[in-house]
Design a protein around this motif. Structure first.
Motif, mmCIF file in Angstrom:
data_model
loop_
_atom_site.group_PDB
_atom_site.id
_atom_site.type_symbol
_atom_site.label_atom_id
_atom_site.label_comp_id
_atom_site.label_asym_id
_atom_site.label_seq_id
_atom_site.Cartn_x
_atom_site.Cartn_y
_atom_site.Cartn_z
ATOM 1 N N CYS A 282 0.870 -1.190 0.000
ATOM 2 C CA CYS A 282 0.000 0.000 0.000
ATOM 3 C C CYS A 282 0.899 1.229 0.000
ATOM 4 C CB CYS A 282 -0.958 0.002 1.180
ATOM 5 S SG CYS A 282 -0.197 0.234 2.797
ATOM 6 N N ILE A 288 -3.947 -0.260 -2.887
ATOM 7 C CA ILE A 288 -3.446 -1.547 -2.436
ATOM 8 C C ILE A 288 -3.183 -2.367 -3.688
ATOM 9 C CG2 ILE A 288 -3.937 -3.652 -1.124
ATOM 10 C CD1 ILE A 288 -5.999 -2.015 0.471
ATOM 11 N N LEU A 312 -2.538 5.411 2.019
ATOM 12 C CA LEU A 312 -2.734 4.222 2.837
ATOM 13 C C LEU A 312 -1.464 3.952 3.636
ATOM 14 C CD1 LEU A 312 -4.616 1.985 0.253
ATOM 15 C CD2 LEU A 312 -5.571 3.188 2.220
ATOM 16 N N ILE A 315 -1.509 -2.076 6.080
ATOM 17 C CA ILE A 315 -2.416 -3.134 5.647
ATOM 18 C C ILE A 315 -2.123 -4.403 6.423
ATOM 19 C CG2 ILE A 315 -2.872 -2.331 3.291
ATOM 20 C CD1 ILE A 315 -0.661 -4.234 2.337
ATOM 21 N N THR A 317 -3.574 -8.775 5.992
ATOM 22 C CA THR A 317 -4.473 -9.717 5.343
ATOM 23 C C THR A 317 -4.698 -10.910 6.262
ATOM 24 O OG1 THR A 317 -2.867 -11.175 4.248
ATOM 25 C CG2 THR A 317 -3.363 -9.074 3.168
ATOM 26 N N ILE A 323 -8.683 -8.134 3.368
ATOM 27 C CA ILE A 323 -7.633 -7.144 3.589
ATOM 28 C C ILE A 323 -8.215 -6.061 4.488
ATOM 29 C CG2 ILE A 323 -6.015 -5.531 2.517
ATOM 30 C CD1 ILE A 323 -6.587 -6.928 -0.168
ATOM 31 N N SER A 325 -7.181 -2.121 5.786
ATOM 32 C CA SER A 325 -6.257 -1.024 5.497
ATOM 33 C C SER A 325 -6.567 0.157 6.403
ATOM 34 C CB SER A 325 -6.355 -0.601 4.026
ATOM 35 O OG SER A 325 -7.638 -0.060 3.741
#
Length: 389
Positions: A282, A288, A312, A315, A317, A323, A325
């Motif tokens: 990001c 992203i 951003l 992040i 996951t 995801i 952010s």
């Protein structure tokens, strides 16, 4: 023959055709069916299709101690944005905090110290007073990484400190002459990046860098590949080359650059390897990106754009479909489903006129924690949902 009298393999096959709502209703038929339906094996296929159940793309279960049915229940709340918000910690001075979540412990940097806070297993609530404090920096902590045995931190004083998990300082890694913006550590290997326009390769057993790589730009983010053979650097993108480059750990040479579509100043602020071949990044340019490192040439295969044109900052996951952010304005946290291009949910954690970026966020199957300039926020997704009882 009663349903409960069928052979287990036949019953498993029948239940594999049911969705989560039907399974929940079936579990109310009788005690025998209830206990059978509540088995993880029944819910595993469904859990792989939901957000943040702890089942990764390759089938690994991250939270084996939590029943899958309970995780699917919470996953529906993640999808719908149903949560309970809280602010467990506040402080008066504006900081650039960083987080790491390790089981039932949340590590939080505040100025020059890093505190380890217990999370209650039953509620996820944070104990305000840390049970361990990691200190030693003469400036603010910029980034830190928690491994099974160590805590490695980089500070604005240009130093990298290695602590044991018990809090003892083991070694100081000296070499950068400006703040250490980013670092990563795996299996005794440490990679750091700095405002001094260098990336350095270290081992935990030596106080001097093994190699120093001129970057010709400020380094904002680094990530070591799960294979430990390569690492990726993300720079400020103020020069005429890609901000994303892959480096060979042994030879300290650039393997390749990623992408050519970055505009000037679109520095990469955070990145995470989801597998040896999948890298998420990001950046300041509000995107992203998912990079497939198996392709030749290696390229971006999917991108998600922050709809309000905010940079951003961070992040994370879940290893499967989700995801999360954090953006630069008003503490906005967004949840994304990788199978969709539009944002799934968003949560605004600060308001006008007090606007703060989300400097870091971390989540488990039930909670998301976000660090802003003057507070730590908690989102609890374990609320009851009408579809699963």
């Amino acid at each position: 023959m009663l349903l409960s009298q069928l052979p287990e393999d036949v019953l498993y096959h029948i239940l594999s055709y049911l969705d989560y709502t039907s399974l929940s209703r079936l579990s109310q038929v009788c005690k025998t069916i209830y206990h059978f339906v509540n088995r993880d094996a029944v819910w595993r296929k469904i859990a792989k299709e939901f957000l943040n159940t702890g089942i990764t793309r390759n089938g690994t279960d991250i939270y084996p101690s939590i029943p899958l049915k309970e995780r699917v229940k919470a996953a529906q709340n993640w999808y719908d944005g149903v949560c309970k918000r809280a602010i467990p910690l506040k402080w008066k001075t504006k900081l650039l905090p960083w987080l790491q979540l390790d089981g039932d412990t949340l590590f939080l940097s505040q100025a020059a110290d890093i505190g380890a806070h217990h999370l209650r297993q039953d509620s996820g609530k944070l104990q305000r007073n840390p049970f361990e404090i990691y200190s030693g920096h003469t400036g603010d902590v910029c980034r830190f990484v928690v491994t099974d045995s160590h805590l490695v931190s980089g500070g604005s004083d240009g130093r990298i400190l290695v602590h044991s998990r018990r809090g003892d300082m083991l070694v100081e890694l000296s070499g950068h002459n400006q703040e250490v913006n980013c670092l990563d550590s795996k299996d005794g290997l440490v990679i750091s990046g700095s405002r001094d326009r260098t990336a350095r390769i270290w081992t935990l057993t030596s106080g001097c860098p093994r190699d120093t790589i001129p970057m010709y730009d400020r380094v904002w983010s680094v990530a070591i590949s799960p294979t430990l053979r390569t690492f990726v650097t993300g720079t400020a993108c103020c020069e005429n080359f890609s901000p994303l480059r892959i480096w060979d750990v042994e030879r300290s040479e650039c393997v390749c650059s990623l992408g050519s579509e970055f505009r000037r100043g679109a520095g990469v602020l955070d990145m995470v390897f989801e597998s040896p071949f999948q890298l998420f990044t990001c950046s300041y340019d509000t995107f992203i990106r998912l990079w497939d490192l198996r392709l030749s040439p290696r390229k971006c295969v999917m991108a998600w754009e922050e709809p309000h044109d905010s940079a951003l900052y961070c992040i994370q996951t879940d290893g499967n479909h989700m995801i999360a952010s954090g953006s630069s304005y008003y503490g906005v946290v967004r949840l994304w489903d990788k199978r969709q291009t539009e944002c799934l949910q968003f949560f605004q954690l600060s308001s006008h006129p007090v606007s703060s970026p989300v400097y870091c966020l971390r989540f488990n199957s039930s909670h998301l924690y976000a660090a802003l300039a003057t507070s730590l926020h908690s989102l609890d997704f374990r609320q009851n949902h009408v579809c699963i009882r």
